[in-house]
Design an enzyme around this catalytic site. Structure first.
Site, PDB file in Angstrom:
ATOM      1  N   CYS A 174      46.765  35.027  43.868  1.00 64.89           N
ATOM      2  CA  CYS A 174      45.797  35.649  42.586  1.00 64.89           C
ATOM      3  C   CYS A 174      44.118  34.449  43.166  1.00 64.89           C
ATOM      4  O   CYS A 174      44.454  33.797  43.046  1.00 64.89           O
ATOM      5  CB  CYS A 174      46.135  35.158  41.602  1.00 64.89           C
ATOM      6  SG  CYS A 174      45.355  34.954  40.330  1.00 64.89           S
TER       7      CYS A 174
ATOM      8  N   CYS B 115      42.203  33.130  40.047  1.00 65.86           N
ATOM      9  CA  CYS B 115      43.458  31.484  39.998  1.00 65.86           C
ATOM     10  C   CYS B 115      42.581  30.625  40.410  1.00 65.86           C
ATOM     11  O   CYS B 115      42.640  29.575  39.834  1.00 65.86           O
ATOM     12  CB  CYS B 115      45.211  31.690  39.836  1.00 65.86           C
ATOM     13  SG  CYS B 115      45.948  33.179  38.971  1.00 65.86           S
TER      14      CYS B 115
END
Length: 329
Positions: free
Chosen positions: A87, A90
């Site tokens: 991600c 993230c």
């Protein structure tokens, strides 16, 4: 939405964690100081003065160990970071969370949950998109926000969490078990980032994704082999496209226009940001043969961005890249 929702005025836990609360506690792990990442939580040890001893302020949480975090949350509010290795957003948010947790020096703890490895927690926190951030206060969960936010906004959320915790009698602190006494020494300064990378990080921190994009483009213009800048550009471009959008609007537009390039690119962004990587790839690769040259160019460019975000060594990227090559030639 990727926008910040208000923190609830009282403890109205929207997530049912009863299955985790009632689970027998996992065997206590030996507390260890983190080595380049999050530590592992063992059985929390009470100390004098309303404090709890922990191995570190940033800890890995698992399906098996989360009952211990619920116990800790009766003393110290626990921030929960739901993330995944693939991600991109993230990777923008996690350093911000960890920096602020360090600044709060035990008034908050951070529990990092790898959604790929911990399906029960992912389901319990209803993490349909990541990064997702929640809190646990007195054993009760509070959903905070979804998406990568600037440091200033995250700090505001943390202040609201502390206020909410105080209203519910959770005012303790955490201390790192076995931490040496401070000797007044100064931590070594981290190695500085290249100037344009620093400009990009600073822009992301203040929520100016347009400026961050320009900084990464400048870095690439100066050194086309700067893979960190290429990946950073792909990640922040995704953040800019997701800013202010709603899931309902994007998916509604895609359903109403199943062959539209822009609508399908937008919903693929949602798929990718929510961890549905194969869905994002398949959506665009299935659409590709029906498009004119301009549409094909747009889809190919977006897929190449996705490959950078997910990681070019990921098996799913290799599969999608082969499929794209077959469609091109």
């Amino acid at each position: 939405m990727t926008n910040l929702p208000p923190v609830p005025a009282g403890l109205r836990g929207a997530v049912d964690l009863s299955s985790l609360v009632n689970r027998p506690p996992a065997p206590a792990a030996v507390p260890q100081a983190p080595s380049g990442g999050a530590g592992e939580v063992g059985q929390p040890a009470p100390t004098a003065g309303g404090a709890v001893a922990v191995p570190a302020f940033v800890l890995d949480a698992t399906d098996a160990s989360f009952s211990q975090f619920l116990e800790i949350s009766n003393t110290v509010p626990v921030i929960v970071d739901l993330w995944a290795e693939w991600c991109g957003p993230c990777k923008q948010l996690s350093p911000v969370l960890e920096k602020l947790i360090a600044e709060y020096a035990g008034r908050l703890l951070l529990a990092k949950v790898d959604v790929d490895a911990n399906p029960q927690l992912t389901q319990a926190f209803q993490a349909q998109s990541i990064p997702a951030v929640a809190a646990v206060i007195g054993g009760r969960p509070v959903q905070l926000f979804v998406g990568a936010l600037p440091e200033a906004q995250v700090r505001d959320v943390f202040e609201q969490v502390l206020e909410l915790a105080a209203q519910n009698g959770v005012t303790g602190t955490a201390v790192v078990d076995g931490a040496p006494e401070t000797d007044g020494g100064v931590e070594p300064e981290p190695e500085p980032l290249p100037p344009h990378h620093q400009d990009a990080y600073d822009a992301i921190d203040r929520g100016d994704y347009t400026a961050a994009i320009q900084a990464y483009k400048t870095a690439i213009a100066q050194d086309p082999r700067d893979q960190l800048a290429v990946a950073g550009l792909a990640q922040v471009s995704l953040l800019e496209r997701l800013q202010g959008v709603t899931i309902a609007d994007v998916r509604g537009a895609a359903a109403a226009d199943p062959t539209g390039v822009e609508s399908q690119l937008a919903v693929a962004d949602l798929d990718l940001s929510g961890g549905h990587i194969d869905d994002a790839f398949d959506r665009l690769l299935t659409l590709f043969p029906s498009l004119d040259q301009a549409g094909r160019d747009a889809v190919r460019t977006r897929l190449l961005e996705y490959f950078e975000i997910v990681g070019t060594d990921d098996a799913r990227v290799a599969t999608a890249r082969r499929r794209l090559a077959m469609l091109l030639y």
